[in-house]
Design an enzyme around this catalytic site. Structure first.
Site, PDB file in Angstrom:
ATOM      1  N   LEU A 159       0.815  -1.189   0.030  1.00 44.52           N
ATOM      2  CA  LEU A 159       0.006   0.039  -0.066  1.00 44.52           C
ATOM      3  C   LEU A 159       0.827   1.339  -0.127  1.00 44.52           C
ATOM      4  O   LEU A 159       1.983   1.162   0.492  1.00 44.52           O
ATOM      5  CB  LEU A 159      -0.932   0.102   1.350  1.00 44.52           C
ATOM      6  N   ASP A 160       0.565   2.335  -0.612  1.00 44.01           N
ATOM      7  CA  ASP A 160       1.107   3.711  -0.494  1.00 44.01           C
ATOM      8  C   ASP A 160       1.435   3.885   1.030  1.00 44.01           C
ATOM      9  O   ASP A 160       0.756   3.689   1.870  1.00 44.01           O
ATOM     10  CB  ASP A 160       0.337   4.814  -0.986  1.00 44.01           C
ATOM     11  N   LYS A 161       2.514   4.461   1.178  1.00 38.03           N
ATOM     12  CA  LYS A 161       2.993   4.821   2.496  1.00 38.03           C
ATOM     13  C   LYS A 161       1.939   5.658   3.137  1.00 38.03           C
ATOM     14  O   LYS A 161       1.456   5.285   4.501  1.00 38.03           O
ATOM     15  CB  LYS A 161       4.263   5.508   2.575  1.00 38.03           C
TER      16      LYS A 161
END
Length: 340
Positions: A159-161
């Site tokens: 997942l994106d940060k």
């Protein structure tokens, strides 16, 4: 495409701008090398890189030819100027860190967590510590699967940060292979909730595009006319906020059929309704009332949450499904938007 290639493409290139300190290597491919496989033709021009490393960098979208991204190492080479962006090295062995985890499920083979916004999935330039991998190494110890490599043990998707939500990691090699296969064949139920500027039209549909590195900015992904990889997002507006004829914001459920880097963020932006708070794809200002709601909610990232993850346990065959509510910042923002 290998399972590994599909796995690592899943929904995020953590901190997409984090490789800005990398090195840009330029080479001119002469006409006599044209017509060969691209990686074979380029190998002697980049003598410090193994062919396998070169192939990996091409697959990651780090090669451009005459300014256009190239992601297929097997295509026929054409004469011209090539630029290869080589990221800086990162520590090979992440250290265990005693970072609290919200564990939704765990057995001998896998662990499911609710990842908070601000936590990168694995170490990368710009996020070398404080990642999910660091936390898992402390929590799981030696049981964490090593198939993903020393820098990404247990990681089968990302997942994106700054995207929150449900993630699964493998604790055994068998589970790692099984989960990777499920992601490769898209046999995973993945539902995200996005709070968007305005509302996409029509209120429900399917977005199918080719996604790849933006020709103008390789830190960003973009919808491409040619090249890239197919990306499919099914979306539905669950609620619209503000005037009915022209909503100021919306809650949109996005179900992934594929999992490309930044897929939902790019697709929502392509519909003119980027995720609120998105620092990369959020072009255009929200209405003043929405800006005030964002500030009041304390939202400092893209309003995107991986709410549902469902899959068949690769070892036991049990059907598993996990759902988490919106985190505090998005929940507060939605409450304010409902009052518009």
């Amino acid at each position: 495409m290998t399972h590994a290639e599909e796995r690592l493409d899943d929904e995020v290139l953590d901190d997409a701008g984090s490789d800005e300190a990398g090195e840009a290597l330029t080479a001119v491919l002469p006409a006599e090398l044209a017509g060969q496989r691209l990686d074979k033709a380029l190998a002697p021009l980049f003598p410090d890189l193994s062919r396998a490393r070169l192939q990996a960098l091409i697959a990651e979208g780090r090669l451009s030819a005459e300014g256009q991204p190239v992601t297929d190492a097997s295509r026929k080479a054409k004469a011209g100027t090539y630029v290869l962006l080589v990221p800086p090295p990162i520590p090979a062995d992440p250290e265990p860190e005693a970072i609290p985890l919200t564990v939704l499920y765990e057995d001998a083979h896998l662990i499911v967590v609710d990842k908070p916004a601000g936590m990168a999935a694995h170490p990368a330039p710009g996020s070398l510590t404080g990642t999910l991998v660091n936390a898992l190494l402390h929590h799981c110890g030696d049981s964490l699967s090593g198939v993903g490599g020393v820098a990404r043990p247990g990681i089968v998707h990302r997942l994106d940060k700054d995207t929150s939500g449900v993630m699964v990691a493998a604790k055994s090699d068998a589970a790692h292979k099984g989960l990777s296969a499920l992601f490769a064949t898209h046999d995973i139920d993945r539902l995200y909730i996005a709070l968007t500027r305005g509302a996409p039209s029509p209120p429900a549909g399917t977005i199918t595009t080719q996604l790849g590195r933006s020709p103008g900015d390789r830190k960003k992904m973009a919808v491409l006319r040619s090249g890239g990889r197919e990306a499919v997002t099914h979306y539905r507006v669950e609620a619209a906020f503000g005037p009915q004829e022209k909503p100021l914001a919306a809650r949109v459920a996005c179900r992934l059929e594929t999992g490309r880097t930044h897929q939902i963020r790019v697709h929502m932006a392509s519909k003119g309704s980027p995720c609120l708070g998105d620092p990369v794809y959020g072009t255009g200002q929200p209405a003043a009332a929405v800006r005030e709601a964002i500030q009041a909610a304390g939202l400092k990232r893209q309003a995107l949450h991986a709410a549902v993850l469902g899959f068949v346990h690769p070892i036991t065959g049990e059907a598993l499904r996990f759902e988490t509510p919106l985190p505090e910042d998005m929940a507060a923002l939605q409450k304010s938007l409902e009052a518009l």
